[in-house]
Design a protein around this motif. Structure first.
Motif, PDB file in Angstrom:
ATOM      1  N   LYS A   1       2.048   0.080   8.658  1.00 42.56           N
ATOM      2  CA  LYS A   1       0.543   0.102   8.998  1.00 42.56           C
ATOM      3  C   LYS A   1      -0.018  -1.157   8.385  1.00 42.56           C
ATOM      4  O   LYS A   1       0.116  -1.505   7.316  1.00 42.56           O
ATOM      5  CB  LYS A   1      -0.024   1.399   8.273  1.00 42.56           C
ATOM      6  CG  LYS A   1       0.333   2.535   8.917  1.00 42.56           C
ATOM      7  CD  LYS A   1      -0.174   3.768   8.193  1.00 42.56           C
ATOM      8  CE  LYS A   1       0.267   5.179   8.515  1.00 42.56           C
ATOM      9  NZ  LYS A   1      -0.414   6.162   8.042  1.00 42.56           N
ATOM     10  N   THR A   2      -0.524  -1.850   9.431  1.00 44.75           N
ATOM     11  CA  THR A   2      -1.190  -3.308   9.101  1.00 44.75           C
ATOM     12  C   THR A   2      -2.738  -3.081   8.791  1.00 44.75           C
ATOM     13  O   THR A   2      -3.181  -1.926   9.155  1.00 44.75           O
ATOM     14  CB  THR A   2      -1.201  -4.233  10.339  1.00 44.75           C
ATOM     15  OG1 THR A   2      -1.808  -3.768  11.260  1.00 44.75           O
ATOM     16  CG2 THR A   2       0.449  -4.482  10.553  1.00 44.75           C
ATOM     17  N   LEU A   3      -3.246  -4.033   8.126  1.00 44.73           N
ATOM     18  CA  LEU A   3      -4.877  -4.109   7.997  1.00 44.73           C
ATOM     19  C   LEU A   3      -5.599  -3.988   9.170  1.00 44.73           C
ATOM     20  O   LEU A   3      -6.818  -3.359   9.126  1.00 44.73           O
ATOM     21  CB  LEU A   3      -5.108  -5.404   6.968  1.00 44.73           C
ATOM     22  CG  LEU A   3      -4.679  -5.196   5.741  1.00 44.73           C
ATOM     23  CD1 LEU A   3      -4.892  -6.648   4.981  1.00 44.73           C
ATOM     24  CD2 LEU A   3      -4.985  -4.076   4.792  1.00 44.73           C
TER      25      LEU A   3
ATOM     26  N   ASN B   1      -4.952  -2.056  11.502  1.00 45.48           N
ATOM     27  CA  ASN B   1      -4.701  -0.549  12.054  1.00 45.48           C
ATOM     28  C   ASN B   1      -3.655  -0.398  13.092  1.00 45.48           C
ATOM     29  O   ASN B   1      -3.842   0.342  14.146  1.00 45.48           O
ATOM     30  CB  ASN B   1      -6.285  -0.080  12.316  1.00 45.48           C
ATOM     31  CG  ASN B   1      -6.880   0.236  11.356  1.00 45.48           C
ATOM     32  OD1 ASN B   1      -6.471   0.722  10.129  1.00 45.48           O
ATOM     33  ND2 ASN B   1      -8.179   0.197  11.426  1.00 45.48           N
ATOM     34  N   GLU B   2      -2.582  -1.423  13.009  1.00 44.26           N
ATOM     35  CA  GLU B   2      -1.496  -1.251  14.033  1.00 44.26           C
ATOM     36  C   GLU B   2      -0.419  -0.393  13.288  1.00 44.26           C
ATOM     37  O   GLU B   2      -0.374  -0.427  11.981  1.00 44.26           O
ATOM     38  CB  GLU B   2      -1.005  -2.515  14.320  1.00 44.26           C
ATOM     39  CG  GLU B   2      -1.734  -3.374  15.060  1.00 44.26           C
ATOM     40  CD  GLU B   2      -0.641  -4.628  15.554  1.00 44.26           C
ATOM     41  OE1 GLU B   2      -0.083  -4.798  16.345  1.00 44.26           O
ATOM     42  OE2 GLU B   2      -1.078  -5.592  14.732  1.00 44.26           O
ATOM     43  N   THR B   3       0.291   0.487  13.898  1.00 45.10           N
ATOM     44  CA  THR B   3       1.425   1.133  13.342  1.00 45.10           C
ATOM     45  C   THR B   3       2.707   0.530  14.058  1.00 45.10           C
ATOM     46  O   THR B   3       2.833   0.966  15.312  1.00 45.10           O
ATOM     47  CB  THR B   3       1.412   2.661  13.377  1.00 45.10           C
ATOM     48  OG1 THR B   3       0.095   2.902  12.526  1.00 45.10           O
ATOM     49  CG2 THR B   3       2.385   3.321  12.593  1.00 45.10           C
TER      50      THR B   3
ATOM     51  N   LYS C   1      -0.647  -2.809   5.340  1.00 45.79           N
ATOM     52  CA  LYS C   1      -1.366  -1.958   4.468  1.00 45.79           C
ATOM     53  C   LYS C   1      -0.405  -0.899   3.644  1.00 45.79           C
ATOM     54  O   LYS C   1      -0.678  -0.589   2.607  1.00 45.79           O
ATOM     55  CB  LYS C   1      -2.568  -1.141   5.491  1.00 45.79           C
ATOM     56  CG  LYS C   1      -3.416   0.049   4.875  1.00 45.79           C
ATOM     57  CD  LYS C   1      -4.025   0.464   6.116  1.00 45.79           C
ATOM     58  CE  LYS C   1      -5.454   1.233   5.579  1.00 45.79           C
ATOM     59  NZ  LYS C   1      -6.094   1.576   6.784  1.00 45.79           N
TER      60      LYS C   1
END
Length: 155
Positions: free
Chosen positions: A97-99, A101-103, A147
């Motif tokens: 999960k990136t900052l 908000n991608e998964t 994240k």
């Protein structure tokens, strides 16, 4: 020297005995409950946890400060926190999960000091004609953009 500094020093000394082990997390509650999570380049077994626990317990003075101690391996569903954890999981599938908000769920291909490299296949429309084709994707993600990253267990 604070109690946390003493504990950190003892953890460091305990891990020098087995260099394949490394610290993932250290928490000390207000009631002086010490929770330590360790991991290893070749995994962690029960004896590793016992050895680290005994080393720390034998080198801290309960007369000076009473405490409780828990040493455990980083669980399989625990988010990755250190470079060594990423390195040991090269070739495995991660859910990142990136900052932004991608998964992404992809294979961890490579790790360096600045970023990780993920790869995955996807079905995308053909550039010419109808239908879809399988496309190989690669992406580099900086540690500062992650994240949370968890190893996905595939049965």
């Amino acid at each position: 020297m604070t109690f946390k500094e003493k504990v950190s020093e003892q953890i460091e000394n305990a891990l020098k005995v087995n260099p394949s082990l490394f610290l993932v997390d250290l928490k000390i509650s207000e009631a002086f409950k010490i929770s330590i999570a360790i991991d290893g380049d070749n995994g962690v077994n029960l004896q590793d946890c016992i050895d680290v626990s005994r080393f720390i317990e034998n080198n801290l003075d309960r007369e000076e400060q009473d405490f409780s101690l828990e040493v455990a391996s980083a669980g399989v569903s625990t988010p990755l926190k250190s470079f060594r954890q990423y390195k040991k999981n090269i070739g495995r599938t991660l859910k990142v999960k990136t900052l932004a908000n991608e998964t992404l769920e992809a294979k961890l291909e490579d790790v360096n000091d600045d970023f990780i490299t993920l790869s995955w296949s996807s079905r995308e429309p053909k550039k010419i004609g109808k239908g879809k084709e399988t496309v190989q994707n690669n992406r580099e993600i900086s540690y500062s953009d992650i994240k949370e990253a968890i190893v996905t267990i595939i049965f």
